[in-house]
Design a protein around this motif. Sequence first.
Motif, PDB file in Angstrom:
ATOM      1  N   GLU A  40     -90.397 -21.844  30.574  1.00 42.67           N
ATOM      2  CA  GLU A  40     -88.978 -22.002  30.910  1.00 42.67           C
ATOM      3  C   GLU A  40     -88.603 -23.484  30.942  1.00 42.67           C
ATOM      4  O   GLU A  40     -89.392 -24.327  31.370  1.00 42.67           O
ATOM      5  N   GLU A  41     -87.387 -23.801  30.523  1.00 40.11           N
ATOM      6  CA  GLU A  41     -86.935 -25.185  30.525  1.00 40.11           C
ATOM      7  C   GLU A  41     -86.846 -25.721  31.954  1.00 40.11           C
ATOM      8  O   GLU A  41     -86.275 -25.087  32.830  1.00 40.11           O
ATOM      9  N   VAL A  42     -87.429 -26.906  32.154  1.00 39.99           N
ATOM     10  CA  VAL A  42     -87.393 -27.574  33.457  1.00 39.99           C
ATOM     11  C   VAL A  42     -86.285 -28.618  33.473  1.00 39.99           C
ATOM     12  O   VAL A  42     -85.523 -28.726  34.424  1.00 39.99           O
ATOM     13  N   THR A  43     -86.222 -29.406  32.408  1.00 41.51           N
ATOM     14  CA  THR A  43     -85.293 -30.529  32.370  1.00 41.51           C
ATOM     15  C   THR A  43     -85.031 -30.938  30.929  1.00 41.51           C
ATOM     16  O   THR A  43     -85.660 -30.413  30.005  1.00 41.51           O
ATOM     17  N   THR A  44     -84.131 -31.899  30.775  1.00 43.35           N
ATOM     18  CA  THR A  44     -83.789 -32.422  29.453  1.00 43.35           C
ATOM     19  C   THR A  44     -83.853 -33.941  29.480  1.00 43.35           C
ATOM     20  O   THR A  44     -83.450 -34.562  30.458  1.00 43.35           O
ATOM     21  N   LEU A  45     -84.375 -34.502  28.405  1.00 48.86           N
ATOM     22  CA  LEU A  45     -84.401 -35.950  28.214  1.00 48.86           C
ATOM     23  C   LEU A  45     -83.499 -36.272  27.036  1.00 48.86           C
ATOM     24  O   LEU A  45     -83.438 -35.517  26.072  1.00 48.86           O
ATOM     25  N   GLU A  46     -82.820 -37.416  27.120  1.00 50.17           N
ATOM     26  CA  GLU A  46     -82.006 -37.867  25.998  1.00 50.17           C
ATOM     27  C   GLU A  46     -82.476 -39.245  25.563  1.00 50.17           C
ATOM     28  O   GLU A  46     -82.820 -40.080  26.392  1.00 50.17           O
ATOM     29  N   SER A  47     -82.478 -39.419  24.257  1.00 47.52           N
ATOM     30  CA  SER A  47     -82.789 -40.729  23.683  1.00 47.52           C
ATOM     31  C   SER A  47     -81.605 -41.145  22.836  1.00 47.52           C
ATOM     32  O   SER A  47     -80.614 -40.421  22.746  1.00 47.52           O
ATOM     33  N   VAL A  48     -81.726 -42.292  22.200  1.00 49.81           N
ATOM     34  CA  VAL A  48     -80.665 -42.709  21.292  1.00 49.81           C
ATOM     35  C   VAL A  48     -80.603 -41.791  20.077  1.00 49.81           C
ATOM     36  O   VAL A  48     -79.592 -41.738  19.394  1.00 49.81           O
ATOM     37  N   LYS A  49     -81.664 -41.036  19.821  1.00 47.97           N
ATOM     38  CA  LYS A  49     -81.741 -40.137  18.676  1.00 47.97           C
ATOM     39  C   LYS A  49     -81.193 -38.745  18.952  1.00 47.97           C
ATOM     40  O   LYS A  49     -80.453 -38.198  18.147  1.00 47.97           O
ATOM     41  N   ALA A  50     -81.617 -38.126  20.078  1.00 43.09           N
ATOM     42  CA  ALA A  50     -81.305 -36.721  20.331  1.00 43.09           C
ATOM     43  C   ALA A  50     -81.694 -36.348  21.759  1.00 43.09           C
ATOM     44  O   ALA A  50     -82.265 -37.161  22.487  1.00 43.09           O
ATOM     45  N   ALA A  51     -81.421 -35.093  22.118  1.00 42.66           N
ATOM     46  CA  ALA A  51     -81.831 -34.555  23.413  1.00 42.66           C
ATOM     47  C   ALA A  51     -83.037 -33.641  23.191  1.00 42.66           C
ATOM     48  O   ALA A  51     -83.135 -32.969  22.160  1.00 42.66           O
ATOM     49  N   PHE A  52     -83.955 -33.637  24.157  1.00 49.49           N
ATOM     50  CA  PHE A  52     -85.170 -32.845  24.071  1.00 49.49           C
ATOM     51  C   PHE A  52     -85.394 -32.117  25.389  1.00 49.49           C
ATOM     52  O   PHE A  52     -85.193 -32.698  26.455  1.00 49.49           O
ATOM     53  N   SER A  53     -85.818 -30.876  25.310  1.00 49.28           N
ATOM     54  CA  SER A  53     -86.131 -30.100  26.507  1.00 49.28           C
ATOM     55  C   SER A  53     -87.592 -30.268  26.889  1.00 49.28           C
ATOM     56  O   SER A  53     -88.451 -30.426  26.021  1.00 49.28           O
ATOM     57  N   ILE A  54     -87.845 -30.220  28.201  1.00 54.02           N
ATOM     58  CA  ILE A  54     -89.205 -30.200  28.738  1.00 54.02           C
ATOM     59  C   ILE A  54     -89.398 -28.818  29.358  1.00 54.02           C
ATOM     60  O   ILE A  54     -88.545 -28.357  30.126  1.00 54.02           O
ATOM     61  N   TYR A  55     -90.497 -28.159  29.021  1.00 55.40           N
ATOM     62  CA  TYR A  55     -90.752 -26.796  29.466  1.00 55.40           C
ATOM     63  C   TYR A  55     -91.914 -26.747  30.457  1.00 55.40           C
ATOM     64  O   TYR A  55     -92.853 -27.542  30.344  1.00 55.40           O
ATOM     65  N   ALA A  56     -91.855 -25.797  31.375  1.00 57.31           N
ATOM     66  CA  ALA A  56     -92.928 -25.618  32.354  1.00 57.31           C
ATOM     67  C   ALA A  56     -94.183 -25.120  31.641  1.00 57.31           C
ATOM     68  O   ALA A  56     -94.124 -24.133  30.909  1.00 57.31           O
ATOM     69  N   PRO A  57     -95.312 -25.783  31.850  1.00 55.50           N
ATOM     70  CA  PRO A  57     -96.549 -25.353  31.201  1.00 55.50           C
ATOM     71  C   PRO A  57     -97.125 -24.093  31.827  1.00 55.50           C
ATOM     72  O   PRO A  57     -97.846 -23.342  31.170  1.00 55.50           O
ATOM     73  N   VAL A  58     -96.819 -23.866  33.089  1.00 58.12           N
ATOM     74  CA  VAL A  58     -97.274 -22.692  33.842  1.00 58.12           C
ATOM     75  C   VAL A  58     -96.161 -22.304  34.816  1.00 58.12           C
ATOM     76  O   VAL A  58     -95.244 -23.081  35.060  1.00 58.12           O
ATOM     77  N   ALA A  59     -96.257 -21.122  35.414  1.00 56.54           N
ATOM     78  CA  ALA A  59     -95.276 -20.695  36.415  1.00 56.54           C
ATOM     79  C   ALA A  59     -95.476 -21.482  37.700  1.00 56.54           C
ATOM     80  O   ALA A  59     -96.604 -21.818  38.073  1.00 56.54           O
ATOM     81  N   GLY A  60     -94.377 -21.787  38.370  1.00 60.73           N
ATOM     82  CA  GLY A  60     -94.469 -22.508  39.634  1.00 60.73           C
ATOM     83  C   GLY A  60     -93.102 -22.887  40.147  1.00 60.73           C
ATOM     84  O   GLY A  60     -92.074 -22.463  39.615  1.00 60.73           O
ATOM     85  N   THR A  61     -93.099 -23.726  41.178  1.00 57.02           N
ATOM     86  CA  THR A  61     -91.873 -24.172  41.810  1.00 57.02           C
ATOM     87  C   THR A  61     -91.813 -25.692  41.788  1.00 57.02           C
ATOM     88  O   THR A  61     -92.793 -26.353  42.126  1.00 57.02           O
ATOM     89  N   VAL A  62     -90.671 -26.236  41.395  1.00 52.95           N
ATOM     90  CA  VAL A  62     -90.476 -27.682  41.396  1.00 52.95           C
ATOM     91  C   VAL A  62     -90.435 -28.151  42.854  1.00 52.95           C
ATOM     92  O   VAL A  62     -89.625 -27.673  43.639  1.00 52.95           O
TER      93      VAL A  62
END
Length: 99
Positions: A40-62
């Motif tokens: 599941e998507e945790v967060t998004t990063l943006e660069s000067v090029k584009a936006a990228f999603s970061i996904y949870a590697p395992v189930a858990g709680t932030v």
Amino acid sequence: MDSRGWKNRHGRDSDHAQKEVTDVVYVEMAKVGKALKAGEEVTTLESVKAAFSIYAPVAGTVTQVNNALEGDPGLINRSPYEDGWIYALELANPADVNT
């Protein structure tokens, strides 16, 4: 982009992200307390090029987010394993790390 780590503080995510994204200019902060399923998507990063999603590697709680990234998202590029970590995840099932 898949997450590659599940350490207490996700330096491995930061390192992988900064290599893919290059110059990070914005980080959407993950929601502390949010329960996530693996992939599941945790967060998004943006660069000067584009936006990228970061996904949870395992189930858990932030459990933590790195608020320093709000003022200096470039920490991900300069210090992915120390000051540029993105979030901390409490594992729902610690055995998932071994699978």
